[in-house]
Design a protein around this motif. Structure first.
Motif, PDB file in Angstrom:
ATOM      1  N   ILE A 198     -16.513 -32.197 -18.523  1.00 16.82           N
ATOM      2  CA  ILE A 198     -17.287 -30.982 -18.799  1.00 16.82           C
ATOM      3  C   ILE A 198     -17.068 -29.965 -17.686  1.00 16.82           C
ATOM      4  O   ILE A 198     -16.839 -28.784 -17.946  1.00 16.82           O
ATOM      5  CB  ILE A 198     -18.782 -31.318 -18.958  1.00 16.82           C
ATOM      6  N   LEU A 199     -17.146 -30.406 -16.443  1.00 16.61           N
ATOM      7  CA  LEU A 199     -16.916 -29.503 -15.313  1.00 16.61           C
ATOM      8  C   LEU A 199     -15.505 -28.924 -15.361  1.00 16.61           C
ATOM      9  O   LEU A 199     -15.305 -27.736 -15.083  1.00 16.61           O
ATOM     10  CB  LEU A 199     -17.173 -30.227 -13.992  1.00 16.61           C
ATOM     11  N   ALA A 200     -14.524 -29.741 -15.737  1.00 14.82           N
ATOM     12  CA  ALA A 200     -13.145 -29.257 -15.845  1.00 14.82           C
ATOM     13  C   ALA A 200     -13.022 -28.203 -16.943  1.00 14.82           C
ATOM     14  O   ALA A 200     -12.339 -27.189 -16.762  1.00 14.82           O
ATOM     15  CB  ALA A 200     -12.189 -30.419 -16.116  1.00 14.82           C
ATOM     16  N   ALA A 201     -13.683 -28.416 -18.073  1.00 13.94           N
ATOM     17  CA  ALA A 201     -13.640 -27.427 -19.164  1.00 13.94           C
ATOM     18  C   ALA A 201     -14.297 -26.127 -18.735  1.00 13.94           C
ATOM     19  O   ALA A 201     -13.787 -25.037 -19.019  1.00 13.94           O
ATOM     20  CB  ALA A 201     -14.322 -27.987 -20.409  1.00 13.94           C
ATOM     21  N   ILE A 202     -15.424 -26.222 -18.043  1.00 18.04           N
ATOM     22  CA  ILE A 202     -16.134 -25.026 -17.572  1.00 18.04           C
ATOM     23  C   ILE A 202     -15.264 -24.271 -16.568  1.00 18.04           C
ATOM     24  O   ILE A 202     -15.130 -23.047 -16.637  1.00 18.04           O
ATOM     25  CB  ILE A 202     -17.502 -25.408 -16.987  1.00 18.04           C
ATOM     26  N   GLU A 203     -14.664 -24.991 -15.635  1.00 16.72           N
ATOM     27  CA  GLU A 203     -13.793 -24.341 -14.647  1.00 16.72           C
ATOM     28  C   GLU A 203     -12.538 -23.782 -15.311  1.00 16.72           C
ATOM     29  O   GLU A 203     -12.076 -22.692 -14.953  1.00 16.72           O
ATOM     30  CB  GLU A 203     -13.430 -25.319 -13.520  1.00 16.72           C
ATOM     31  N   GLY A 204     -11.978 -24.492 -16.275  1.00 13.53           N
ATOM     32  CA  GLY A 204     -10.822 -23.989 -16.998  1.00 13.53           C
ATOM     33  C   GLY A 204     -11.139 -22.694 -17.728  1.00 13.53           C
ATOM     34  O   GLY A 204     -10.332 -21.755 -17.747  1.00 13.53           O
TER      35      GLY A 204
ATOM     36  N   ARG B 274     -19.726 -27.113 -10.429  1.00 12.13           N
ATOM     37  CA  ARG B 274     -20.875 -27.880  -9.918  1.00 12.13           C
ATOM     38  C   ARG B 274     -21.822 -26.968  -9.126  1.00 12.13           C
ATOM     39  O   ARG B 274     -23.032 -27.080  -9.234  1.00 12.13           O
ATOM     40  CB  ARG B 274     -20.373 -29.034  -9.059  1.00 12.13           C
ATOM     41  N   GLU B 275     -21.243 -26.057  -8.355  1.00 12.83           N
ATOM     42  CA  GLU B 275     -22.061 -25.102  -7.591  1.00 12.83           C
ATOM     43  C   GLU B 275     -22.745 -24.116  -8.521  1.00 12.83           C
ATOM     44  O   GLU B 275     -23.936 -23.847  -8.384  1.00 12.83           O
ATOM     45  CB  GLU B 275     -21.189 -24.330  -6.596  1.00 12.83           C
ATOM     46  N   TRP B 276     -21.991 -23.528  -9.458  1.00 10.73           N
ATOM     47  CA  TRP B 276     -22.538 -22.552 -10.395  1.00 10.73           C
ATOM     48  C   TRP B 276     -23.677 -23.144 -11.214  1.00 10.73           C
ATOM     49  O   TRP B 276     -24.684 -22.492 -11.475  1.00 10.73           O
ATOM     50  CB  TRP B 276     -21.432 -22.031 -11.305  1.00 10.73           C
ATOM     51  N   LEU B 277     -23.544 -24.401 -11.583  1.00 11.38           N
ATOM     52  CA  LEU B 277     -24.567 -25.062 -12.375  1.00 11.38           C
ATOM     53  C   LEU B 277     -25.763 -25.516 -11.544  1.00 11.38           C
ATOM     54  O   LEU B 277     -26.790 -25.895 -12.098  1.00 11.38           O
ATOM     55  CB  LEU B 277     -23.962 -26.277 -13.093  1.00 11.38           C
ATOM     56  N   GLY B 278     -25.630 -25.475 -10.228  1.00 12.52           N
ATOM     57  CA  GLY B 278     -26.720 -25.927  -9.360  1.00 12.52           C
ATOM     58  C   GLY B 278     -26.799 -27.432  -9.242  1.00 12.52           C
ATOM     59  O   GLY B 278     -27.859 -27.977  -8.946  1.00 12.52           O
ATOM     60  N   LEU B 279     -25.685 -28.122  -9.431  1.00 12.49           N
ATOM     61  CA  LEU B 279     -25.668 -29.580  -9.388  1.00 12.49           C
ATOM     62  C   LEU B 279     -25.304 -30.156  -8.035  1.00 12.49           C
ATOM     63  O   LEU B 279     -25.374 -31.374  -7.847  1.00 12.49           O
ATOM     64  CB  LEU B 279     -24.698 -30.125 -10.448  1.00 12.49           C
ATOM     65  N   CYS B 280     -24.916 -29.320  -7.080  1.00 12.71           N
ATOM     66  CA  CYS B 280     -24.573 -29.825  -5.755  1.00 12.71           C
ATOM     67  C   CYS B 280     -25.803 -30.455  -5.109  1.00 12.71           C
ATOM     68  O   CYS B 280     -26.867 -29.845  -5.077  1.00 12.71           O
ATOM     69  CB  CYS B 280     -24.031 -28.701  -4.873  1.00 12.71           C
TER      70      CYS B 280
ATOM     71  N   TYR C  27     -11.950 -22.771 -23.974  1.00 16.25           N
ATOM     72  CA  TYR C  27     -11.055 -23.623 -23.194  1.00 16.25           C
ATOM     73  C   TYR C  27     -11.292 -25.038 -23.692  1.00 16.25           C
ATOM     74  O   TYR C  27     -12.399 -25.586 -23.555  1.00 16.25           O
ATOM     75  CB  TYR C  27     -11.353 -23.525 -21.693  1.00 16.25           C
ATOM     76  N   ASN C  28     -10.267 -25.632 -24.278  1.00 14.22           N
ATOM     77  CA  ASN C  28     -10.358 -26.958 -24.849  1.00 14.22           C
ATOM     78  C   ASN C  28      -9.808 -27.971 -23.854  1.00 14.22           C
ATOM     79  O   ASN C  28      -8.601 -28.067 -23.665  1.00 14.22           O
ATOM     80  CB  ASN C  28      -9.571 -26.989 -26.163  1.00 14.22           C
ATOM     81  N   TYR C  29     -10.697 -28.727 -23.234  1.00 10.70           N
ATOM     82  CA  TYR C  29     -10.266 -29.726 -22.263  1.00 10.70           C
ATOM     83  C   TYR C  29      -9.354 -30.766 -22.923  1.00 10.70           C
ATOM     84  O   TYR C  29      -8.382 -31.211 -22.325  1.00 10.70           O
ATOM     85  CB  TYR C  29     -11.473 -30.415 -21.617  1.00 10.70           C
ATOM     86  N   GLY C  30      -9.671 -31.138 -24.163  1.00  8.44           N
ATOM     87  CA  GLY C  30      -8.869 -32.142 -24.859  1.00  8.44           C
ATOM     88  C   GLY C  30      -7.426 -31.714 -25.029  1.00  8.44           C
ATOM     89  O   GLY C  30      -6.516 -32.528 -24.959  1.00  8.44           O
ATOM     90  N   ALA C  31      -7.201 -30.429 -25.220  1.00  6.26           N
ATOM     91  CA  ALA C  31      -5.842 -29.909 -25.400  1.00  6.26           C
ATOM     92  C   ALA C  31      -5.193 -29.490 -24.082  1.00  6.26           C
ATOM     93  O   ALA C  31      -3.991 -29.652 -23.905  1.00  6.26           O
ATOM     94  CB  ALA C  31      -5.865 -28.709 -26.351  1.00  6.26           C
ATOM     95  N   SER C  32      -5.995 -28.966 -23.150  1.00  8.44           N
ATOM     96  CA  SER C  32      -5.439 -28.378 -21.927  1.00  8.44           C
ATOM     97  C   SER C  32      -5.628 -29.210 -20.670  1.00  8.44           C
ATOM     98  O   SER C  32      -4.946 -28.987 -19.677  1.00  8.44           O
ATOM     99  CB  SER C  32      -6.059 -26.992 -21.691  1.00  8.44           C
ATOM    100  N   GLY C  33      -6.568 -30.138 -20.675  1.00  7.93           N
ATOM    101  CA  GLY C  33      -6.825 -30.955 -19.493  1.00  7.93           C
ATOM    102  C   GLY C  33      -7.437 -30.159 -18.354  1.00  7.93           C
ATOM    103  O   GLY C  33      -8.083 -29.138 -18.570  1.00  7.93           O
ATOM    104  N   PHE C  34      -7.204 -30.630 -17.151  1.00  7.95           N
ATOM    105  CA  PHE C  34      -7.745 -29.949 -15.972  1.00  7.95           C
ATOM    106  C   PHE C  34      -7.050 -28.604 -15.787  1.00  7.95           C
ATOM    107  O   PHE C  34      -5.848 -28.494 -16.025  1.00  7.95           O
ATOM    108  CB  PHE C  34      -7.562 -30.807 -14.718  1.00  7.95           C
TER     109      PHE C  34
END
Length: 106
Positions: A13-19, A95-101, A78-85
């Protein structure tokens, strides 16, 4: 429920958001996931506080055929399944943007 080890759902999920951010220069408004991924995040991976912070920034949309797709209301995705990281990292990590740090996971 998925058979993934705890945390892999969050990593994807984080990779898709960053992608999405790297591709479009803005953050997504939602992430489409299988119902099993959403349940795993809620029940096993994230604490109640971390799950609340995640869903305050992005809606988690149940989609049985989704392969972790970050998108916005304009149809950009952005499709993580198709594009990956993503090929590069954003200046602010998801993680920072979401406030999860610093928050505990389950």
């Amino acid at each position: 429920m998925t058979n993934e080890p705890d945390g892999q759902s969050l990593t994807r999920i984080l990779a898709a958001i960053e992608g999405f951010f790297v591709t479009y220069g803005t953050w997504p408004s939602q992430v489409r996931l299988t119902p099993g991924h959403i349940a795993q995040l809620h029940d096993q991976v994230l604490s109640a506080d971390a799950y609340s912070k995640l869903t305050a920034r992005v809606a988690l949309v149940s989609d049985p055929s989704a392969t972790v797709v970050a998108e916005n209301q304009s149809g950009q995705l952005y499709n993580y399944g198709a594009s990956g990281f993503p090929k590069s990292r954003p200046t602010v990590r998801a993680r920072e943007w979401l406030g999860l740090c610093g928050l505990k996971h389950s």
